[in-house]
Design a protein around this motif. Structure first.
Motif, PDB file in Angstrom:
ATOM      1  N   ALA A  82       0.810  -1.221   0.000  1.00  0.00           N
ATOM      2  CA  ALA A  82       0.000   0.000   0.000  1.00  0.00           C
ATOM      3  C   ALA A  82       0.849   1.280   0.000  1.00  0.00           C
ATOM      4  CB  ALA A  82      -0.937   0.005   1.204  1.00  0.00           C
ATOM      5  N   GLY A  83       1.872   1.293  -0.838  1.00  0.00           N
ATOM      6  CA  GLY A  83       2.692   2.499  -0.958  1.00  0.00           C
ATOM      7  C   GLY A  83       3.606   2.755   0.219  1.00  0.00           C
ATOM      8  N   GLY A  84       3.831   1.741   1.046  1.00  0.00           N
ATOM      9  CA  GLY A  84       4.613   1.929   2.264  1.00  0.00           C
ATOM     10  C   GLY A  84       6.052   2.340   2.043  1.00  0.00           C
ATOM     11  N   PHE A  85       6.621   2.012   0.895  1.00  0.00           N
ATOM     12  CA  PHE A  85       8.022   2.357   0.647  1.00  0.00           C
ATOM     13  C   PHE A  85       8.245   3.866   0.647  1.00  0.00           C
ATOM     14  CE2 PHE A  85       9.439  -1.706  -1.780  1.00  0.00           C
ATOM     15  CZ  PHE A  85       9.517  -2.372  -0.565  1.00  0.00           C
ATOM     16  N   HIS A  86       7.243   4.616   0.288  1.00  0.00           N
ATOM     17  CA  HIS A  86       7.413   6.066   0.230  1.00  0.00           C
ATOM     18  C   HIS A  86       7.564   6.670   1.625  1.00  0.00           C
ATOM     19  CE1 HIS A  86       6.735   6.751  -4.129  1.00  0.00           C
ATOM     20  NE2 HIS A  86       6.184   5.569  -4.019  1.00  0.00           N
ATOM     21  N   HIS A  87       7.228   5.896   2.640  1.00  0.00           N
ATOM     22  CA  HIS A  87       7.433   6.366   4.010  1.00  0.00           C
ATOM     23  C   HIS A  87       8.844   6.057   4.506  1.00  0.00           C
ATOM     24  CE1 HIS A  87       3.185   7.155   4.143  1.00  0.00           C
ATOM     25  NE2 HIS A  87       2.881   5.887   4.007  1.00  0.00           N
ATOM     26  N   THR A  88       9.506   5.124   3.845  1.00  0.00           N
ATOM     27  CA  THR A  88      10.828   4.705   4.307  1.00  0.00           C
ATOM     28  C   THR A  88      11.943   5.067   3.335  1.00  0.00           C
ATOM     29  OG1 THR A  88      10.450   2.486   3.378  1.00  0.00           O
ATOM     30  CG2 THR A  88       9.906   2.811   5.702  1.00  0.00           C
ATOM     31  N   GLY A  89      11.611   5.833   2.291  1.00  0.00           N
ATOM     32  CA  GLY A  89      12.648   6.367   1.410  1.00  0.00           C
ATOM     33  C   GLY A  89      13.031   5.509   0.232  1.00  0.00           C
ATOM     34  N   GLU A 109      10.133  -6.762   6.110  1.00  0.00           N
ATOM     35  CA  GLU A 109      10.707  -6.339   7.389  1.00  0.00           C
ATOM     36  C   GLU A 109      11.869  -5.361   7.192  1.00  0.00           C
ATOM     37  OE1 GLU A 109       9.765  -6.811  10.427  1.00  0.00           O
ATOM     38  OE2 GLU A 109       8.112  -8.187  10.062  1.00  0.00           O
ATOM     39  N   THR A 110      12.734  -5.669   6.249  1.00  0.00           N
ATOM     40  CA  THR A 110      13.947  -4.850   6.095  1.00  0.00           C
ATOM     41  C   THR A 110      13.670  -3.485   5.469  1.00  0.00           C
ATOM     42  OG1 THR A 110      14.415  -5.904   3.967  1.00  0.00           O
ATOM     43  CG2 THR A 110      15.477  -6.836   5.922  1.00  0.00           C
ATOM     44  N   HIS A 111      12.690  -3.415   4.567  1.00  0.00           N
ATOM     45  CA  HIS A 111      12.464  -2.177   3.833  1.00  0.00           C
ATOM     46  C   HIS A 111      11.342  -1.312   4.415  1.00  0.00           C
ATOM     47  CE1 HIS A 111      14.995  -4.232   0.970  1.00  0.00           C
ATOM     48  NE2 HIS A 111      14.955  -3.229   0.130  1.00  0.00           N
ATOM     49  N   LEU A 112      10.457  -1.919   5.198  1.00  0.00           N
ATOM     50  CA  LEU A 112       9.301  -1.173   5.686  1.00  0.00           C
ATOM     51  C   LEU A 112       9.373  -0.811   7.167  1.00  0.00           C
ATOM     52  CD1 LEU A 112       6.463  -3.092   3.826  1.00  0.00           C
ATOM     53  CD2 LEU A 112       7.189  -0.751   3.417  1.00  0.00           C
ATOM     54  N   HIS A 113      10.166  -1.561   7.929  1.00  0.00           N
ATOM     55  CA  HIS A 113      10.318  -1.292   9.364  1.00  0.00           C
ATOM     56  C   HIS A 113       8.942  -1.245  10.052  1.00  0.00           C
ATOM     57  CE1 HIS A 113      14.543  -0.779   8.657  1.00  0.00           C
ATOM     58  NE2 HIS A 113      14.286   0.099   7.703  1.00  0.00           N
ATOM     59  N   VAL A 126       1.353  -4.596   5.845  1.00  0.00           N
ATOM     60  CA  VAL A 126       1.417  -5.437   4.651  1.00  0.00           C
ATOM     61  C   VAL A 126       0.222  -6.385   4.614  1.00  0.00           C
ATOM     62  CG1 VAL A 126       2.698  -7.274   3.480  1.00  0.00           C
ATOM     63  CG2 VAL A 126       3.913  -5.311   4.441  1.00  0.00           C
ATOM     64  N   ASP A 127      -0.399  -6.476   3.465  1.00  0.00           N
ATOM     65  CA  ASP A 127      -1.520  -7.395   3.252  1.00  0.00           C
ATOM     66  C   ASP A 127      -1.054  -8.530   2.351  1.00  0.00           C
ATOM     67  OD1 ASP A 127      -3.892  -8.688   2.871  1.00  0.00           O
ATOM     68  OD2 ASP A 127      -4.887  -7.058   1.782  1.00  0.00           O
ATOM     69  N   LEU A 128      -0.654  -9.628   2.954  1.00  0.00           N
ATOM     70  CA  LEU A 128      -0.127 -10.755   2.173  1.00  0.00           C
ATOM     71  C   LEU A 128      -1.179 -11.343   1.234  1.00  0.00           C
ATOM     72  CD1 LEU A 128       2.001 -12.647   4.853  1.00  0.00           C
ATOM     73  CD2 LEU A 128       2.810 -11.170   3.011  1.00  0.00           C
ATOM     74  N   ARG A 129      -2.447 -11.134   1.546  1.00  0.00           N
ATOM     75  CA  ARG A 129      -3.501 -11.681   0.684  1.00  0.00           C
ATOM     76  C   ARG A 129      -3.456 -11.061  -0.710  1.00  0.00           C
ATOM     77  NH1 ARG A 129      -8.436 -10.126   4.395  1.00  0.00           N
ATOM     78  NH2 ARG A 129      -7.128  -8.237   4.353  1.00  0.00           N
TER      79      ARG A 129
END
Length: 461
Positions: free
Chosen positions: A147-154, A243-247, A253-256
């Motif tokens: 859900a776009g989480g990478f943009h929060h972690t750079g 785990e490593t990229h999203l902290h 994360v929605d594995l479904r």
């Protein structure tokens, strides 16, 4: 999920191995052809821009020749290096497709890997098209899951997900077994990166991310095919991708999203094509500015409010002083003030608006300096990249427009006719109309001929 139970890494491996061409619905294949056509046109256009020269010169130094072709040139390279170059060309103008919910540019990493490996192995367009669909769907599902989480972690999602998708498509074209795919995903987990540091100064590293992902994916698949062992839980493991990229965002994360309906429900169909060569976050506001341009009738503008999704501000609106006074084309493509100012003055924004002359235009720069970015209360992000513009005229009158669904997305996605027109305009910057027409026809019939037929047409005459 226990380390011994099958998870999404194994599910994606099984999908890449088991999908048959005949299992892919006709509408999905049609969208695939449209997106391949779009990407190749952009790649050809990129060869006319200065950044391509640095890329191609470096690739020549790295590779020293090889059997894989590079879009729009007479240059060939080893497959990994050709994939690197083609990824840069397809993504370099920021004009390539985006899946809005996943916030990822899937074609730019997937197609270069497909072209390089399929050409090297003398495969058919049918095999290449099926592999492309595997890579597209895998990329989109990875992005949707976070859900776009990478943009929060750079991190730049395309530069990360592309490693995994390219590993799957390269492995499929190499005849990989499911275990090979699992190992390749595990290897890709150790190479997947792509940081958003380019936003600080308009650096060109974002252009590199998809090509590097394609090259790394080919590397991972090749290592796995020769017995190299990778971790089996590349995505969901204790120190896997999430785990490593999203902290702290890993809990979201929605594995479904990775496995539900995989192979029968095609999320890649909702990937959007760009009508403007700028960051997709700006597109809704750009549409709105175009509507206001038609109503301005030359009236003098005192100030402009640009309505954007709150989640996108850090990319296209902050720091505002820098966004108002861009120093190069790449900064301009990620500047809401510059793009909206140009739209309000000209009623359009195309590749010509990224020229040195356009960037230095005093009217555009003066209006950009009077633009302010505010949160859009009606935003439908991330389903669509909504946006609006509110113009205050020197007379005191206010003109407003809001676009809930940006052009090119969802029910407004570009038709085959519109995509073909965009292709002809882009390809026409680099090749003759006859060559562009032949390329469009080759893509339309890609599954009926060897992939080499298309690659020969992509080579400079």
């Amino acid at each position: 999920m226990s380390p011994t139970s099958p998870g999404p890494s194994h599910a994606l491996a099984g999908f890449a191995h088991g999908l048959r061409f005949d299992d892919i619905p006709a509408p999905v294949l049609e969208r695939a052809r449209i997106h391949i056509l779009d990407a190749l046109g952009i790649g050809l256009a990129s060869t006319t821009f200065p950044f391509s020269r640095a890329t191609l010169t470096a690739v020549e130094a790295l590779s020293g020749g090889g059997g894989a072709r590079i879009i729009g040139t007479a240059q060939t390279a080893a497959p990994r290096d050709a994939a690197l170059a083609n990824g840069v060309l397809i993504h370099g103008l920021d004009y390539d497709d985006t899946h809005l919910q996943a916030i990822v540019h899937p074609t730019a990493a997937v197609l270069p890997a497909v072209l390089a490996v399929a050409e090297q192995r003398g495969l058919s367009g049918r095999e290449a098209l099926a592999a492309y669909c595997v890579g597209m769907e895998s990329t989109v599902r990875l992005g949707t899951a976070i859900a776009g989480g990478f943009h929060h972690t750079g991190f730049h999602g395309t530069g990360v997900f592309g490693h995994f998708a390219a590993a799957l498509v390269a492995g499929r074209l190499m005849g990989a077994a499911p275990a090979d795919h699992v190992n390749a995903l595990g290897i890709a987990a150790s190479t997947a990166s792509g940081v958003q540091l380019y936003l600080e100064e308009g650096a060109g590293t974002k252009r590199l991310h998809p090509g590097w992902a394609a090259s790394a994916g080919i590397t991972a698949a090749t290592l796995a095919r020769h017995g190299f062992i990778g971790p089996s839980r590349a995505l969901e493991g204790r120190f896997g991708l999430f785990e490593t990229h999203l902290h702290s965002h890993a809990a979201n994360v929605d594995l479904r999203a990775l496995t539900t309906g995989l192979g029968s429900e095609w999320m890649m169909e909702q990937t959007a094509l760009k009508p403007y060569p700028v960051c997709h976050y700006i597109h809704g506001a750009a549409d709105a500015a175009g509507e206001i341009f038609a109503r301005l009738d030359g009236a003098a503008i005192a100030s402009v409010d640009i309505l954007l999704p709150q989640e996108t501000m850090g990319t296209v609106a902050d720091p505002i002083a820098q966004k108002r006074a861009v120093s190069n084309a790449y900064e301009a493509q990620f500047s809401a003030p510059f793009v909206i100012a140009a739209m309000l003055l000209n009623g359009r924004f195309g590749l010509q608006d990224l020229s040195d002359e356009a960037l230095a235009n005093p009217r555009t720069r003066a209006l950009a300096a009077r633009c302010t970015c505010v949160t859009d209360p009606q935003s439908r992000f991330p389903a669509y990249f909504s946006g609006g513009v509110r113009v205050t005229l020197e007379s005191g009158e206010t003109l407003s427009a809001h676009v809930p669904i940006n052009n090119g997305a969802g029910p407004r996605r570009l038709s085959l006719e519109a995509a073909r027109q965009k292709f002809m305009e882009n390809a026409g910057l680099a090749v003759s109309p006859d060559r562009a027409q032949a390329l469009a026809e080759a893509v339309a019939q890609i599954e009926t001929q060897p992939l080499s037929t298309l690659m020969e047409l992509l080579t400079a005459p």
